[in-house]
Design a protein around this motif. Sequence first.
Motif, PDB file in Angstrom:
ATOM      1  N   TYR A   1      42.167  52.068  31.858  1.00  0.00           N
ATOM      2  CA  TYR A   1      42.858  52.141  33.146  1.00  0.00           C
ATOM      3  C   TYR A   1      42.751  50.807  33.888  1.00  0.00           C
ATOM      4  N   GLU A   2      41.545  50.234  33.926  1.00  0.00           N
ATOM      5  CA  GLU A   2      41.357  48.951  34.599  1.00  0.00           C
ATOM      6  C   GLU A   2      42.087  47.823  33.869  1.00  0.00           C
ATOM      7  N   ASP A   3      42.162  47.918  32.539  1.00  0.00           N
ATOM      8  CA  ASP A   3      42.904  46.910  31.778  1.00  0.00           C
ATOM      9  C   ASP A   3      44.381  46.907  32.183  1.00  0.00           C
ATOM     10  N   LYS A   4      44.933  48.087  32.430  1.00  0.00           N
ATOM     11  CA  LYS A   4      46.324  48.165  32.877  1.00  0.00           C
ATOM     12  C   LYS A   4      46.496  47.530  34.257  1.00  0.00           C
ATOM     13  N   LEU A   5      45.507  47.738  35.116  1.00  0.00           N
ATOM     14  CA  LEU A   5      45.580  47.138  36.448  1.00  0.00           C
ATOM     15  C   LEU A   5      45.510  45.614  36.358  1.00  0.00           C
ATOM     16  N   PHE A   6      44.684  45.099  35.449  1.00  0.00           N
ATOM     17  CA  PHE A   6      44.633  43.653  35.246  1.00  0.00           C
ATOM     18  C   PHE A   6      45.976  43.122  34.742  1.00  0.00           C
ATOM     19  N   ASP A   7      46.601  43.872  33.839  1.00  0.00           N
ATOM     20  CA  ASP A   7      47.906  43.453  33.330  1.00  0.00           C
ATOM     21  C   ASP A   7      48.941  43.354  34.458  1.00  0.00           C
ATOM     22  N   GLU A   8      48.837  44.258  35.431  1.00  0.00           N
ATOM     23  CA  GLU A   8      49.774  44.241  36.548  1.00  0.00           C
ATOM     24  C   GLU A   8      49.572  43.039  37.463  1.00  0.00           C
ATOM     25  N   ILE A   9      48.332  42.604  37.601  1.00  0.00           N
ATOM     26  CA  ILE A   9      48.032  41.522  38.541  1.00  0.00           C
ATOM     27  C   ILE A   9      48.125  40.144  37.890  1.00  0.00           C
ATOM     28  N   ARG A  10      48.095  40.058  36.564  1.00  0.00           N
ATOM     29  CA  ARG A  10      48.105  38.759  35.878  1.00  0.00           C
ATOM     30  C   ARG A  10      49.243  37.838  36.323  1.00  0.00           C
ATOM     31  N   PRO A  11      50.484  38.345  36.495  1.00  0.00           N
ATOM     32  CA  PRO A  11      51.564  37.430  36.896  1.00  0.00           C
ATOM     33  C   PRO A  11      51.315  36.717  38.219  1.00  0.00           C
ATOM     34  N   PHE A  12      50.389  37.227  39.037  1.00  0.00           N
ATOM     35  CA  PHE A  12      50.109  36.616  40.330  1.00  0.00           C
ATOM     36  C   PHE A  12      48.892  35.680  40.283  1.00  0.00           C
ATOM     37  N   LEU A  13      48.295  35.510  39.095  1.00  0.00           N
ATOM     38  CA  LEU A  13      47.061  34.735  38.977  1.00  0.00           C
ATOM     39  C   LEU A  13      47.355  33.375  38.349  1.00  0.00           C
ATOM     40  N   ALA A  14      47.829  32.439  39.163  1.00  0.00           N
ATOM     41  CA  ALA A  14      48.135  31.100  38.665  1.00  0.00           C
ATOM     42  C   ALA A  14      46.889  30.387  38.154  1.00  0.00           C
ATOM     43  N   LEU A  15      45.734  30.718  38.727  1.00  0.00           N
ATOM     44  CA  LEU A  15      44.479  30.111  38.281  1.00  0.00           C
ATOM     45  C   LEU A  15      43.779  30.958  37.223  1.00  0.00           C
ATOM     46  N   GLY A  16      44.423  32.024  36.800  1.00  0.00           N
ATOM     47  CA  GLY A  16      43.923  32.795  35.677  1.00  0.00           C
ATOM     48  C   GLY A  16      42.901  33.870  36.016  1.00  0.00           C
ATOM     49  N   LEU A  17      42.503  34.595  34.972  1.00  0.00           N
ATOM     50  CA  LEU A  17      41.508  35.663  35.054  1.00  0.00           C
ATOM     51  C   LEU A  17      40.351  35.294  34.144  1.00  0.00           C
ATOM     52  N   VAL A  18      39.156  35.212  34.717  1.00  0.00           N
ATOM     53  CA  VAL A  18      37.956  34.906  33.950  1.00  0.00           C
ATOM     54  C   VAL A  18      37.048  36.129  33.987  1.00  0.00           C
ATOM     55  N   ARG A  19      36.698  36.651  32.814  1.00  0.00           N
ATOM     56  CA  ARG A  19      35.796  37.793  32.732  1.00  0.00           C
ATOM     57  C   ARG A  19      34.617  37.418  31.842  1.00  0.00           C
ATOM     58  N   LEU A  20      33.419  37.661  32.352  1.00  0.00           N
ATOM     59  CA  LEU A  20      32.195  37.370  31.616  1.00  0.00           C
ATOM     60  C   LEU A  20      31.132  38.375  32.043  1.00  0.00           C
ATOM     61  N   PRO A  21      30.082  38.576  31.234  1.00  0.00           N
ATOM     62  CA  PRO A  21      29.079  39.601  31.570  1.00  0.00           C
ATOM     63  C   PRO A  21      28.330  39.269  32.863  1.00  0.00           C
ATOM     64  N   ILE A  22      28.378  40.190  33.824  1.00  0.00           N
ATOM     65  CA  ILE A  22      27.638  40.053  35.078  1.00  0.00           C
ATOM     66  C   ILE A  22      26.933  41.391  35.310  1.00  0.00           C
ATOM     67  N   ARG A  23      25.634  41.420  35.175  1.00  0.00           N
ATOM     68  CA  ARG A  23      24.891  42.677  35.273  1.00  0.00           C
ATOM     69  C   ARG A  23      24.782  43.139  36.717  1.00  0.00           C
ATOM     70  N   ARG A  24      24.667  44.456  36.894  1.00  0.00           N
ATOM     71  CA  ARG A  24      24.538  45.037  38.230  1.00  0.00           C
ATOM     72  C   ARG A  24      23.193  44.677  38.863  1.00  0.00           C
ATOM     73  N   SER A  25      22.121  44.783  38.087  1.00  0.00           N
ATOM     74  CA  SER A  25      20.781  44.499  38.600  1.00  0.00           C
ATOM     75  C   SER A  25      20.493  43.005  38.520  1.00  0.00           C
ATOM     76  N   ILE A  26      19.517  42.574  39.315  1.00  0.00           N
ATOM     77  CA  ILE A  26      19.115  41.176  39.307  1.00  0.00           C
ATOM     78  C   ILE A  26      18.188  40.938  38.127  1.00  0.00           C
ATOM     79  N   GLY A  27      18.446  39.876  37.356  1.00  0.00           N
ATOM     80  CA  GLY A  27      17.619  39.599  36.197  1.00  0.00           C
ATOM     81  C   GLY A  27      17.859  38.212  35.653  1.00  0.00           C
ATOM     82  N   ILE A  28      17.168  37.876  34.557  1.00  0.00           N
ATOM     83  CA  ILE A  28      17.266  36.551  33.961  1.00  0.00           C
ATOM     84  C   ILE A  28      18.675  36.271  33.455  1.00  0.00           C
ATOM     85  N   ALA A  29      19.414  37.340  33.122  1.00  0.00           N
ATOM     86  CA  ALA A  29      20.777  37.161  32.632  1.00  0.00           C
ATOM     87  C   ALA A  29      21.684  36.550  33.697  1.00  0.00           C
TER      88      ALA A  29
END
Length: 391
Positions: A50-78
């Motif tokens: 479902y979220e992937d579809k929402l990203f597909d809808e917004i991509r045409p408006f992202l001239a600077l692109g979409l960057v996705r990388l692992p970001i954990r919810r809790s605070i940690g060394i990662a």
Amino acid sequence: MPDPRPLRIIHCFRSPVGGIFRHVRDLAEAQSKAGHEVGILCDSTTGGRYEDKLFDEIRPFLALGLVRLPIRRSIGIADVAALYRSFKEIRSLRPDILHGHGAKGGVLSRIIGSALRVNRYCVARIYSPHGGSLHYDRKAFSGKMVFLLERFQEMFTDAIVFVCDFERDTYIAKVGKPRTRSERIHNGISDRDFETVHARPDAVDFLYIGMLRDLKGPDLFIDAFARTERIVGRPLSAMMIGDGPQKAEYEQMMLERGLGRRIEMLPAMKARDAFAFTRNVVVPSRAESMPYIVLEALAGRKPVIASRVGGIPEVLGEDNVALVAPDNAEALTAAMTSALTDPDWAARVMPEAKGFKAKFSTSTMADDVTRLYRDIVPKSSRANGIPAPRS
């Protein structure tokens, strides 16, 4: 004279689900249509099809692109690796604005923005809490540490944007009065959301739509539904739409109470699609900031029953009969019963349409946010003695 130069804007946040994701998508689309260049940086491990579809809808408006990388919810060394990768991605995009949403987004935008400044590159650092860390208990050790971090990060913040008075007041009570610039800019929704959503012939009596976790009150919804049935003396119908970590618990709760056939569960879908399935929307949250689901439901002319939490009273009005005490199934039952048995109930619940749209539209929100950007960018540039970057 206003600066006509398009801005390069990157929105940073962790989880691409729920209200923050909706807020960023709306802002990004409106800012792109206004001629600015926009990008998004967020977590890659959260969300589904479902979220992937929402990203597909917004991509045409992202001239600077979409960057996705692992970001954990809790605070940690990662977080160190996430910060470094985010820094490299953002540095190459040369933004004018880094707008962080939520606690982790705020950390990314402010630390990375400050690191860029050390390297003689000017970027404005904006933070929108969206509830987030403000839900912590200030008496608990974890809450005290979180609020100390919030206070410390003000040193690296050019402006804080609160989405409602409640969020601003909570920040002041738990963190302190902001030592940097702050503004309250209400969430807004697009013009297409203000079209009436008519109920289907087989529409259910009540709808819950949102994350399936106790904070949002699905258990209260199930309990109040069963109580309402007993009061009105006939079988009722309901629907729960969404995904979340406690879905199995709520399914078991319905089975134990014999409600499995009268409460249908469906996966996450667009709110306007869901509204056609119901005559009333119920928002039983135990805590909120400024939930989009209330704005969307009212814009679609759906009656709303909601907990008196967060910024919801700012939307419905402090004295609205649809507001109920939080974490109180009996109060929720009383409002749901009134919605079914009082023919004038919906007319009293709905805010006046014209005034509601003027206050809570995306265009109003985006204009106010961009005005803030414009006001801060030249000031930041002068403070650092370097011109704001241009594309």
